[in-house]
Design a protein around this motif. Structure first.
Motif, mmCIF file in Angstrom:
data_model
loop_
_atom_site.group_PDB
_atom_site.id
_atom_site.type_symbol
_atom_site.label_atom_id
_atom_site.label_comp_id
_atom_site.label_asym_id
_atom_site.label_seq_id
_atom_site.Cartn_x
_atom_site.Cartn_y
_atom_site.Cartn_z
ATOM 1 N N TRP A 127 -1.862 5.581 -3.331
ATOM 2 C CA TRP A 127 -1.852 4.505 -2.328
ATOM 3 C C TRP A 127 -3.249 4.253 -1.770
ATOM 4 O O TRP A 127 -3.594 3.124 -1.421
ATOM 5 N N GLN A 185 14.324 1.512 10.325
ATOM 6 C CA GLN A 185 13.722 2.527 9.475
ATOM 7 C C GLN A 185 13.032 3.646 10.277
ATOM 8 O O GLN A 185 12.489 4.584 9.714
ATOM 9 N N CYS A 207 1.061 10.234 -5.525
ATOM 10 C CA CYS A 207 0.498 10.983 -6.652
ATOM 11 C C CYS A 207 -0.976 11.299 -6.385
ATOM 12 O O CYS A 207 -1.734 10.433 -5.938
ATOM 13 N N ASP A 235 14.561 4.845 -5.117
ATOM 14 C CA ASP A 235 15.571 4.042 -4.419
ATOM 15 C C ASP A 235 15.349 2.532 -4.587
ATOM 16 O O ASP A 235 16.205 1.728 -4.242
ATOM 17 N N ASP A 271 7.551 9.141 -5.054
ATOM 18 C CA ASP A 271 7.561 9.268 -6.516
ATOM 19 C C ASP A 271 6.205 8.953 -7.138
ATOM 20 O O ASP A 271 5.768 9.671 -8.029
ATOM 21 N N PHE A 272 5.564 7.896 -6.664
ATOM 22 C CA PHE A 272 4.294 7.500 -7.293
ATOM 23 C C PHE A 272 3.166 7.303 -6.281
ATOM 24 O O PHE A 272 2.028 7.672 -6.534
ATOM 25 N N GLN A 273 3.462 6.707 -5.135
ATOM 26 C CA GLN A 273 2.402 6.335 -4.199
ATOM 27 C C GLN A 273 1.593 7.537 -3.715
ATOM 28 O O GLN A 273 0.400 7.426 -3.435
ATOM 29 N N GLY A 279 0.853 -1.178 0.000
ATOM 30 C CA GLY A 279 0.000 0.000 0.000
ATOM 31 C C GLY A 279 0.892 1.231 0.000
ATOM 32 O O GLY A 279 1.186 1.823 -1.035
ATOM 33 N N LEU A 280 1.362 1.551 1.207
ATOM 34 C CA LEU A 280 2.179 2.743 1.389
ATOM 35 C C LEU A 280 3.489 2.294 2.017
ATOM 36 O O LEU A 280 3.494 1.768 3.127
ATOM 37 N N THR A 281 4.573 2.491 1.309
ATOM 38 C CA THR A 281 5.851 2.024 1.851
ATOM 39 C C THR A 281 6.575 3.173 2.553
ATOM 40 O O THR A 281 6.175 4.341 2.433
ATOM 41 N N MET A 314 7.605 1.348 -5.838
ATOM 42 C CA MET A 314 8.325 1.855 -4.673
ATOM 43 C C MET A 314 9.288 3.003 -4.988
ATOM 44 O O MET A 314 9.983 3.506 -4.106
ATOM 45 N N ASN A 360 9.860 4.034 2.367
ATOM 46 C CA ASN A 360 11.121 4.535 1.786
ATOM 47 C C ASN A 360 10.914 5.893 1.106
ATOM 48 O O ASN A 360 9.786 6.297 0.816
ATOM 49 N N GLN A 361 11.997 6.569 0.842
ATOM 50 C CA GLN A 361 11.940 7.875 0.193
ATOM 51 C C GLN A 361 11.216 7.787 -1.154
ATOM 52 O O GLN A 361 10.424 8.663 -1.514
ATOM 53 N N GLY A 362 11.468 6.703 -1.891
ATOM 54 C CA GLY A 362 10.873 6.536 -3.214
ATOM 55 C C GLY A 362 9.352 6.439 -3.210
ATOM 56 O O GLY A 362 8.719 6.580 -4.259
#
Lengths: 271, 271
Positions: A165, A213, A156, B126, A152-154, A143-145, B123, A147-149
């Motif tokens: 997400w 994390q 949006c 990264d 980028d898309f989740q 769903g929602l991770t 994701m 990490n920094q990345g």
């Protein structure tokens, strides 16, 4: 494993701890490197030391795959060593067109006997549903991770106050139920757990990111717990690499117990 | 393998054919089942029969993984058998947080020596960049897939005439270059190849879905070809299962040659 059995374990052990078996051959204590299968020997010791405090184990498949066929054997042996009453998660983040996802399901649910597998949502419904055709097996959908990345898309914006997400959570809820689908929700977004629970009040969440994390267990428990607990909180490096000496298993047990004790408090308080 | 060498192969063979090694133990001709490693024996015969017509081979990792450690061995043997001048794709659709993606990269680029691996974008940065840290190795990022499920998220409208898949293409272009990144673009969206080429005119595209998934090769070539060809068009089942009798390799060669001849025409016309 079904939801009732998982919840029973959680109540019995007063724990919702998942131990991440991110076992890196390069980080294993040196005295194990002379054994026939160091990765398995390490996992075996970690499992013996932490099984009293954990309700789930989550081997991160990349660590085994990086060793080729030998790694795959270590993974199979590890899975077989985990006590049957403990929930198992193949953290594989697979997902492909229908017939291919069906083969990944065969890999993790038939050839091996994991209770669940993490699945990436980008390819949509027919990439996810082949994993749902097994009794008492689970999809854990990204769903929602944490990490920094993830930005980028989740995150949006899809309009009408909905992020990607959130759409993923809603769609997943149409494909599976609270009895065969869980979601990965990153703990560093504990402030967003409220939004998560608005969409999926009853589903279990797999929460990585406590420890290395950097999420807060208390916040996660407060905002995320439901009447079946509904949380599996993962810790990997904080437990399995608590020491890199001969005392690694003892230190892992201590780290796991520390988390379990904190979890017992929150179960008392929020369940 | 670098872009110039790949283009050289394409010109030499007058082909941009990728053969998908989706080798299912349940579909292998029965006379091979008595051999020690039926999956490898099948692949070996397919490679011998088609290597004259193909510039790339793409084992779909799920098929091997579904057989556990044994499947992994068949995969390793298959990869080692592919002639060195032919481009190799691990169709794995991996993607995880940075250190984990790094281990998947180790699996496919170090432990094995694939030229490229398919990666899922959900994701973000990264999860993708660890695969880009290798000379002459490639990420093939999922852009727009050809399955029904692609409509669930990939076509989500992000406003200003931008869909999620277009954002993925743009972001990917920031992370890699036309020398280390390709994109998966489904052929059944050949009408959308024009939009794809507006964003990434110079990158190679891996186009699945010609044949069993039903795209049109001519349309793909016309709309998608660039000055380095820029296309790898995959066919799996249409080639490897052209016959399930003892003549399977001959029939595979015929099917591959038919596609190659058509490709030669389009290279003449559109390059």
């Amino acid at each position: 494993m079904n939801r009732a059995s998982l919840f029973e374990q959680i109540q019995k052990k007063k724990s919702f701890l998942c131990v991440g078996l991110d076992t890196d051959i390069k980080k294993i204590p040196s005295h194990l490197l002379d054994t026939e299968d160091p990765v398995f020997e390490f996992n075996k010791a970690i499992i013996d030391a932490t099984k009293e405090f954990a309700v789930a184990y989550k081997p991160n498949i990349a660590f085994y795959e990086s060793l080729g066929a030998e790694g795959w054997k270590s993974l199979e042996k590890t899975l077989n060593y985990i006590p049957k009453e403990i929930f198992t998660i193949a953290d594989a983040k697979r997902g492909d067109i229908g017939n291919t996802s069906g083969l990944y399901a065969r890999a993790f649910f038939e050839n091996m006997s994991f209770d669940s597998v993490t699945v990436a949502p980008y390819m949509g419904e027919d990439s996810v549903t082949p994993f749902l055709g097994y009794d008492n097996k689970w999809v854990i959908l990204l769903g929602l991770t944490s990490n920094q990345g993830s930005f980028d898309f989740q995150h949006c914006d899809l309009g009408k106050n909905e992020a990607l997400w959130q759409r993923v959570l809603k769609k997943g809820k149409e494909w599976g139920t609270e009895d065969n689908m869980m979601y990965v929700v990153g703990a560093t977004r504990a402030d967003m757990l409220k939004k998560v629970r608005e969409i999926i009040p009853d589903h279990f969440l797999l929460v990585p990111g406590v420890g290395a994390q950097g999420g807060s267990l208390q916040k996660v428990a407060e905002a995320g717990m439901n009447d079946h607990c509904g949380l599996l909180v993962n810790s990997s490096r904080g437990i399995i690499y608590a020491s890199n000496g001969e005392d690694f298993a003892d230190k892992a047990a201590e780290a796991a117990q520390t988390l379990q004790k904190e979890m017992a408090e929150y179960l008392e308080k929020y369940l």
